[in-house]
Design a protein around this motif. Structure first.
Motif, PDB file in Angstrom:
ATOM      1  N   ARG A  32      -4.469   6.222  -4.965  1.00  0.00           N
ATOM      2  CA  ARG A  32      -5.513   5.671  -4.102  1.00  0.00           C
ATOM      3  C   ARG A  32      -5.642   6.425  -2.783  1.00  0.00           C
ATOM      4  N   GLU A  33      -4.535   6.531  -2.043  1.00  0.00           N
ATOM      5  CA  GLU A  33      -4.618   7.088  -0.699  1.00  0.00           C
ATOM      6  C   GLU A  33      -4.811   8.598  -0.701  1.00  0.00           C
ATOM      7  N   LYS A  34      -4.139   9.310  -1.592  1.00  0.00           N
ATOM      8  CA  LYS A  34      -4.236  10.769  -1.598  1.00  0.00           C
ATOM      9  C   LYS A  34      -5.429  11.286  -2.391  1.00  0.00           C
TER      10      LYS A  34
ATOM     11  N   ALA B 132       0.811  -1.218   0.000  1.00  0.00           N
ATOM     12  CA  ALA B 132       0.000   0.000   0.000  1.00  0.00           C
ATOM     13  C   ALA B 132       0.845   1.269   0.000  1.00  0.00           C
ATOM     14  N   ASN B 133       2.130   1.151   0.377  1.00  0.00           N
ATOM     15  CA  ASN B 133       2.971   2.346   0.431  1.00  0.00           C
ATOM     16  C   ASN B 133       3.800   2.566  -0.830  1.00  0.00           C
TER      17      ASN B 133
ATOM     18  N   ASN C 250       0.424   3.885  -5.457  1.00  0.00           N
ATOM     19  CA  ASN C 250      -0.704   3.569  -4.572  1.00  0.00           C
ATOM     20  C   ASN C 250      -0.987   4.728  -3.626  1.00  0.00           C
ATOM     21  N   LEU C 251       0.074   5.293  -3.056  1.00  0.00           N
ATOM     22  CA  LEU C 251      -0.106   6.435  -2.154  1.00  0.00           C
ATOM     23  C   LEU C 251      -0.718   7.625  -2.889  1.00  0.00           C
TER      24      LEU C 251
END
Length: 416
Positions: free
Chosen positions: A287-289, A278-279, A283-284
C-alpha cells in the motif's frame, strides 16, 4: 469449595468444577462491567452429512423461547437494563454471551442458564427463524469477501467436516425439524462438554456459588469421543470469474492448533507481516510503497488439532500477479533473514500494546480460560500471556516462519 486461583494485576483468574462436571472460570476485576458466557464444545465440524448448518440454526433458536419465557421476554430481559445478549457459532464452538453492568450479573446468569437448559424451539418460531437464516445465507452470497473466505476454507479442508460453511446450505436449512434441534442439543449441551465463564468485580466464591445454583441441573453426560483428525485437500491455486471491480486474492496456509505452546509466536509473526497496523510489512510494501491495495488483512484460526492462517487483499486485475509475488517474497524473507534486535523489540512493544488495549479484556481472558478448562489445562493470567511474548526471540520467529511459510504448501483463491 475447591477453587484454583491465580492472582495478578489487574485480574484474578479462578477455576472450579461442579459435581456434575461443569467447568467454571471467573475473572475478578475492578471494572464496572460483568459478563456471563457459556461455551459448548460443538461446532459445524461436529455435524454429520445431513446436518450442515444445524448448529448455527440451533444458535438462532436458543433465543426463541424457553419453557418459562417467550422469545420476546428472552430478548428484552437484559436489553431492558442496558445489557446485551448474543451468540456465535464457529467450526468447533457455540458461545452464548451476556454482557451487563455488575448489578445485573445475577440476572444474566439466571437467563443464560434458563436458555441453556430449557430452550424449547417452538415450531412457529422455527419456521420464521428458518427464513431469517436463509436471508443470512443470501446476504453472504452477495458479499464477495464472505464468499471468498468460505470457499478458502473449503479449498484447504476439501469435502471434510471442516470444509463446509457454518451456515449450511439453503437445502439443508429447509430440511431441519424441531426434533433435529432437540436431539442435537441433548447430545452436546451436557456438563462434561461445557464451561461457564464469568467476569466482573465479584469474588470467585460468590460467583461460583451463584453458578452452582443455576447450572447444577445440567446432566453430566458422557465424555464425547475425540473428533476425527483434520484432513486436507492438496495445495492449489483456484481462479473464479466474479465480474468484480477488483481482483480479490486470498492466500492460505496450514498453521498450528489451539493450545500449541508456540501459538503466541505465530500471532506475533503474523502481526509483523500482515497485522492491522499501517506499519505491518505487507501494508508498507503493497500500500504505502507501491499503491497496489487499499485493504490488506490477515487472520489466524487455531482449532483443536489443526489451524490455518490467511492473508487477503484486493487489487486491480493488472496488478494481481505482481502483488501476489510481493506477498510470497515477503513471507520467504521472514524465513531467511532474522529480525534485528531493534525491530524485534519494537514489534513486541506494539503487539503487547494492542493486546492490552483491545484484545486481553476481562471477558476475553475469561473465555480463553474457559477454552483452556475444556482442554483440561490450568488457568493463565494476563501477566503470563504478556511474559510469553516478552521471551520470544528473533530465532523463534524465524523458526515459526519456516514452519508455516512454505511456498509449496500455499492455497490461493482469486475472484476476478
Amino acid at each position: 469449595m475447591s477453587i484454583v486461583r491465580i492472582q495478578s494485576s489487574p485480574y484474578t483468574v479462578s477455576q472450579h468444577r461442579l459435581s456434575n462436571g461443569l467447568r467454571l472460570v471467573h475473572v475478578e476485576t475492578t471494572l464496572q462491567r460483568a459478563s456471563c458466557v457459556v461455551l459448548a464444545r460443538v461446532g459445524s465440524r461436529d455435524e454429520g452429512r445431513g446436518e450442515h448448518g444445524l448448529v448455527h440454526l440451533l444458535e438462532h433458536m436458543l433465543f426463541k423461547g424457553t419453557k418459562r419465557r417467550r422469545a420476546y421476554h428472552v430478548s428484552t430481559r437484559l436489553e431492558s437494563v442496558g445489557g446485551d445478549l448474543n451468540a456465535s457459532t464457529s467450526k468447533e464452538e457455540l458461545m452464548l454471551q451476556a454482557t451487563v453492568l455488575p448489578r445485573d450479573l445475577a440476572r444474566s446468569t439466571e437467563l443464560v442458564s434458563d436458555i441453556v437448559q430449557n430452550a424449547s424451539f417452538p415450531t412457529h418460531e422455527l419456521e420464521r427463524e428458518r427464513e431469517v437464516v436463509l436471508e443470512e445465507i443470501a446476504s453472504y452470497r452477495d458479499s464477495v469477501v464472505e464468499t471468498l473466505f468460505d470457499e478458502g476454507e473449503e479449498l484447504v479442508y476439501g469435502d471434510s467436516a471442516l470444509g463446509h460453511p457454518i451456515l449450511g446450505t439453503r437445502a439443508s436449512v429447509r430440511g431441519f425439524t424441531r426434533e433435529d434441534l432437540l436431539a442435537f442439543k441433548s447430545r452436546y449441551f451436557v456438563a462434561s462438554n461445557m464451561a461457564v465463564c464469568t467476569s466482573g468485580p465479584f469474588s470467585a466464591h460468590d460467583v461460583f456459588a451463584q453458578a452452582e445454583r443455576h447450572f447444577i441441573g445440567i446432566p453430566r453426560g458422557e465424555e464425547l469421543p475425540p473428533r476425527a483428525l483434520a484432513s486436507y485437500a492438496p495445495p492449489q491455486c483456484r481462479w473464479r470469474t466474479k465480474r468484480t471491480a477488483q481482483t480479490h486474492c486470498l492466500l492460505l496456509g496450514k498453521a498450528i492448533p489451539d493450545g500449541d505452546p508456540d501459538l503466541d509466536k505465530l500471532f506475533l509473526l503474523m502481526n509483523i507481516v500482515a497485522g492491522d497496523a499501517a506499519n505491518s510489512r505487507l501494508n508498507l510494501l503493497l500500500r504505502e510503497k507501491h499503491g497496489l491495495v487499499y485493504t490488506l488483512e490477515s487472520d489466524i484460526v487455531p482449532l483443536s488439532d489443526t489451524g490455518f492462517y490467511s492473508i487477503y487483499f484486493g487489487t486491480d486485475k493488472a496488478h494481481v500477479v505482481k502483488a501476489l509475488a510481493m506477498v510470497t517474497q515477503e513471507l520467504r524473507a521472514m524465513t531467511e533473514v532474522p529480525l534485528s534486535r531493534t525491530k524485534l523489540q519494537s514489534a513486541k512493544r506494539q503487539y503487547l500494546g494492542q493486546l492490552a488495549l483491545s484484545r486481553v479484556t476481562a471477558e476475553a481472558l475469561s473465555v480463553d480460560n474457559g477454552r483452556r478448562a475444556l482442554r483440561n489445562q490450568p488457568p493463565i493470567t494476563q501477566e503470563q500471556l504478556f511474559s510469553a511474548v516478552e521471551t520470544i526471540t528473533a530465532d523463534d520467529l524465524q523458526r515459526m516462519a519456516a514452519r508455516v511459510f512454505d511456498e509449496n504448501r500455499y492455497y490461493t483463491l482469486l475472484y476476478r
